[in-house]
Design a protein around this motif. Structure first.
Motif, PDB file in Angstrom:
ATOM      1  N   ARG A   1       0.835  -1.209   0.000  1.00  0.00           N
ATOM      2  CA  ARG A   1       0.000   0.000   0.000  1.00  0.00           C
ATOM      3  C   ARG A   1       0.863   1.250   0.000  1.00  0.00           C
ATOM      4  O   ARG A   1       0.589   2.223  -0.720  1.00  0.00           O
ATOM      5  CB  ARG A   1      -0.927  -0.019   1.215  1.00  0.00           C
ATOM      6  CG  ARG A   1      -2.016   1.051   1.163  1.00  0.00           C
ATOM      7  CD  ARG A   1      -2.917   0.974   2.375  1.00  0.00           C
ATOM      8  NE  ARG A   1      -3.580  -0.313   2.491  1.00  0.00           N
ATOM      9  CZ  ARG A   1      -3.271  -1.251   3.376  1.00  0.00           C
ATOM     10  NH1 ARG A   1      -2.284  -1.045   4.257  1.00  0.00           N
ATOM     11  NH2 ARG A   1      -3.921  -2.382   3.421  1.00  0.00           N
ATOM     12  N   VAL A   2       1.925   1.239   0.788  1.00  0.00           N
ATOM     13  CA  VAL A   2       2.828   2.397   0.826  1.00  0.00           C
ATOM     14  C   VAL A   2       3.526   2.571  -0.525  1.00  0.00           C
ATOM     15  O   VAL A   2       3.659   3.691  -1.040  1.00  0.00           O
ATOM     16  CB  VAL A   2       3.844   2.235   1.966  1.00  0.00           C
ATOM     17  CG1 VAL A   2       4.911   3.325   1.891  1.00  0.00           C
ATOM     18  CG2 VAL A   2       3.154   2.300   3.322  1.00  0.00           C
ATOM     19  N   ASN A   3       3.955   1.461  -1.120  1.00  0.00           N
ATOM     20  CA  ASN A   3       4.618   1.545  -2.427  1.00  0.00           C
ATOM     21  C   ASN A   3       3.671   2.053  -3.502  1.00  0.00           C
ATOM     22  O   ASN A   3       4.060   2.868  -4.365  1.00  0.00           O
ATOM     23  CB  ASN A   3       5.166   0.175  -2.816  1.00  0.00           C
ATOM     24  CG  ASN A   3       6.313  -0.269  -1.921  1.00  0.00           C
ATOM     25  OD1 ASN A   3       7.051   0.559  -1.388  1.00  0.00           O
ATOM     26  ND2 ASN A   3       6.471  -1.569  -1.745  1.00  0.00           N
ATOM     27  N   LEU A   4       2.419   1.609  -3.453  1.00  0.00           N
ATOM     28  CA  LEU A   4       1.442   2.096  -4.427  1.00  0.00           C
ATOM     29  C   LEU A   4       1.173   3.589  -4.248  1.00  0.00           C
ATOM     30  O   LEU A   4       1.028   4.325  -5.236  1.00  0.00           O
ATOM     31  CB  LEU A   4       0.141   1.305  -4.289  1.00  0.00           C
ATOM     32  CG  LEU A   4       0.179  -0.151  -4.776  1.00  0.00           C
ATOM     33  CD1 LEU A   4      -1.137  -0.845  -4.463  1.00  0.00           C
ATOM     34  CD2 LEU A   4       0.477  -0.228  -6.259  1.00  0.00           C
ATOM     35  N   GLU A   5       1.130   4.036  -3.003  1.00  0.00           N
ATOM     36  CA  GLU A   5       0.926   5.455  -2.757  1.00  0.00           C
ATOM     37  C   GLU A   5       2.101   6.280  -3.274  1.00  0.00           C
ATOM     38  O   GLU A   5       1.919   7.344  -3.898  1.00  0.00           O
ATOM     39  CB  GLU A   5       0.733   5.695  -1.257  1.00  0.00           C
ATOM     40  CG  GLU A   5       0.387   7.125  -0.890  1.00  0.00           C
ATOM     41  CD  GLU A   5      -0.963   7.561  -1.383  1.00  0.00           C
ATOM     42  OE1 GLU A   5      -1.196   8.784  -1.490  1.00  0.00           O
ATOM     43  OE2 GLU A   5      -1.809   6.664  -1.672  1.00  0.00           O
ATOM     44  N   GLN A   6       3.306   5.785  -3.049  1.00  0.00           N
ATOM     45  CA  GLN A   6       4.477   6.487  -3.563  1.00  0.00           C
ATOM     46  C   GLN A   6       4.500   6.486  -5.085  1.00  0.00           C
ATOM     47  O   GLN A   6       4.849   7.503  -5.711  1.00  0.00           O
ATOM     48  CB  GLN A   6       5.750   5.846  -3.004  1.00  0.00           C
ATOM     49  CG  GLN A   6       5.928   6.050  -1.507  1.00  0.00           C
ATOM     50  CD  GLN A   6       7.177   5.388  -0.975  1.00  0.00           C
ATOM     51  OE1 GLN A   6       7.866   4.660  -1.710  1.00  0.00           O
ATOM     52  NE2 GLN A   6       7.487   5.612   0.287  1.00  0.00           N
ATOM     53  N   ASP A   7       4.139   5.356  -5.701  1.00  0.00           N
ATOM     54  CA  ASP A   7       4.082   5.306  -7.161  1.00  0.00           C
ATOM     55  C   ASP A   7       3.025   6.270  -7.713  1.00  0.00           C
ATOM     56  O   ASP A   7       3.240   6.909  -8.748  1.00  0.00           O
ATOM     57  CB  ASP A   7       3.776   3.879  -7.621  1.00  0.00           C
ATOM     58  CG  ASP A   7       4.914   2.917  -7.289  1.00  0.00           C
ATOM     59  OD1 ASP A   7       6.051   3.401  -7.078  1.00  0.00           O
ATOM     60  OD2 ASP A   7       4.660   1.699  -7.232  1.00  0.00           O
ATOM     61  N   ARG A   8       1.907   6.361  -7.006  1.00  0.00           N
ATOM     62  CA  ARG A   8       0.858   7.283  -7.463  1.00  0.00           C
ATOM     63  C   ARG A   8       1.333   8.732  -7.408  1.00  0.00           C
ATOM     64  O   ARG A   8       1.127   9.508  -8.342  1.00  0.00           O
ATOM     65  CB  ARG A   8      -0.389   7.106  -6.604  1.00  0.00           C
ATOM     66  CG  ARG A   8      -1.588   7.907  -7.077  1.00  0.00           C
ATOM     67  CD  ARG A   8      -2.767   7.708  -6.157  1.00  0.00           C
ATOM     68  NE  ARG A   8      -2.492   8.224  -4.826  1.00  0.00           N
ATOM     69  CZ  ARG A   8      -2.586   9.509  -4.477  1.00  0.00           C
ATOM     70  NH1 ARG A   8      -2.963  10.409  -5.373  1.00  0.00           N
ATOM     71  NH2 ARG A   8      -2.329   9.898  -3.251  1.00  0.00           N
TER      72      ARG A   8
END
Length: 203
Positions: A121-128
């Motif tokens: 979830r954190v990685n997806l937020e950073q990618d977004r």
């Protein structure tokens, strides 16, 4: 003497009541740490340990060692002398050990999966956020390129200047041909230079 004694008694009584009251907590000082009955542990350390155990359980090495231990356990309790057997058939102690292992393995695996979901979830937020910055940068560069193209469209290029000069030369040649037809004597594109000396208009 009596008034002094009464005053002393009053001061003593007031002091006793002040001392008997519980002191108020001061707001400018931190509270003392409370005593906890349960032991404290680091959630991150426990989470890392659970992930290591879950990774080890999900490997082939764990299955091989578990199979070897079960085979040795069963063979020992079948072929060993009766005094050395600690878990005879139907191997109740082995069943309890495997059940205990399964009861601990399932929560550890779930905990490791939850931690992995949090990381994802954190990685997806950073990618977004990174994609949003990339889109904003791309839009900015697109606007800058469009502004440069508009600016370059208004700049006089070499071909445009050459075509304008050629049109001007043609127009001057046409005018020269027209003057020749009217009887004027002019050589070349531009009129001939005037003779040196003082001109009549300069007088």
């Amino acid at each position: 003497m009596a008034p002094d004694r009464d005053g002393t008694r009053e001061r003593t009584a007031s002091g006793a009541t002040a001392a008997g009251r519980s002191p108020r907590p001061r707001l400018d000082q931190p509270r003392p740490p409370r005593r906890r009955i349960l032991p404290e542990w680091d959630p991150e350390a426990f989470g890392r340990l659970s992930e290591r155990i879950a990774r080890f359980i999900g490997t082939g090495r764990f299955l091989v060692w578990m199979t070897v231990v079960i085979i040795v356990w069963v063979l020992w309790n079948i072929a060993a002398p009766g005094d050395l057997r600690f878990d005879e058939y139907p191997f109740i102690f082995l069943t309890l050990a495997l059940s205990l292992q399964a009861s601990y393995a399932a929560p550890l695996i779930l905990l490791a999966q939850n931690r992995q979901d949090d990381r994802d979830r954190v990685n997806l937020e950073q990618d977004r956020k990174q994609n949003e910055r990339s889109i904003a940068d791309t839009e900015y560069l697109t606007r800058e390129i469009a502004a440069l193209r508009i600016g370059l469209g208004e700049v006089a290029t070499r071909d445009w200047i050459r075509s304008e000069l050629q049109d001007l030369v043609k127009e001057l040649e046409e005018r020269q041909d027209g003057h020749r037809g009217n009887g004027h004597r002019e050589h070349g594109v531009f009129p001939a230079e005037r003779p040196r000396g003082r001109d009549v208009d300069d007088r």
